[in-house]
Design a protein around this motif. Structure first.
Motif, short mmCIF file in Angstrom:
data_model
loop_
_atom_site.label_atom_id
_atom_site.label_comp_id
_atom_site.label_asym_id
_atom_site.label_seq_id
_atom_site.Cartn_x
_atom_site.Cartn_y
_atom_site.Cartn_z
N HIS A 20 0.84 -1.20 0.00
CA HIS A 20 0.00 0.00 0.00
C HIS A 20 0.87 1.25 0.00
O HIS A 20 1.76 1.40 0.82
CB HIS A 20 -0.91 -0.01 1.24
N VAL A 21 0.63 2.14 -0.95
CA VAL A 21 1.34 3.41 -1.05
C VAL A 21 0.44 4.55 -0.59
O VAL A 21 0.90 5.47 0.08
CB VAL A 21 1.81 3.67 -2.50
N GLY A 22 -0.83 4.48 -0.92
CA GLY A 22 -1.74 5.55 -0.54
C GLY A 22 -3.11 5.36 -1.16
O GLY A 22 -3.42 4.32 -1.73
N THR A 23 -3.93 6.40 -1.04
CA THR A 23 -5.29 6.41 -1.57
C THR A 23 -5.44 7.65 -2.44
O THR A 23 -5.03 8.74 -2.04
CB THR A 23 -6.32 6.44 -0.43
N VAL A 24 -6.03 7.48 -3.61
CA VAL A 24 -6.19 8.59 -4.55
C VAL A 24 -7.16 9.62 -3.99
O VAL A 24 -8.29 9.29 -3.61
CB VAL A 24 -6.71 8.09 -5.92
N ASP A 25 -6.71 10.87 -3.94
CA ASP A 25 -7.61 11.99 -3.65
C ASP A 25 -8.21 12.45 -4.98
O ASP A 25 -9.41 12.57 -5.12
CB ASP A 25 -6.84 13.11 -2.97
N ARG A 26 -7.33 12.67 -5.97
CA ARG A 26 -7.76 13.00 -7.34
C ARG A 26 -6.55 13.00 -8.26
O ARG A 26 -5.42 12.92 -7.82
CB ARG A 26 -8.48 14.33 -7.38
#
Length: 88
Positions: A20-26
């Motif tokens: 896991h690197v992160g979650t897309v905001d936009r």
């Protein structure tokens, strides 16, 4: 349809090995903006981080964005984005 045009808010971003690197905001231009919740600790906490679109792998999963690099390979994108090694 390009890989960047398939990316949607709240998709998980994973490195080449599935970490896991992160979650897309936009998506902003050719960069993925990660949510602040995935900003890490210390001086990075509470800041958005960016991943250059050139790191998006051509392989695709419907709910995840897979990157073509691990954190130790990616570098600063030159536009205020951090290297993946700072995000992981």
């Amino acid at each position: 349809m390009t890989a960047m045009s398939r990316i949607k808010e709240r998709m998980e971003v994973i490195g080449r090995t599935g970490v896991h690197v992160g979650t897309v905001d936009r998506v902003e231009e050719n960069r993925i903006k990660l949510t602040k919740a995935d900003s890490g600790e210390g001086s990075h906490k509470g800041h958005h981080h960016y991943i250059d679109g050139s790191l998006v792998a051509p392989t695709w999963k419907a709910t995840k964005v897979r990157l073509s690099a691990n954190g130790d390979v990616a570098g600063d994108d030159g536009a205020g984005g951090l290297s993946l090694s700072n995000v992981l």
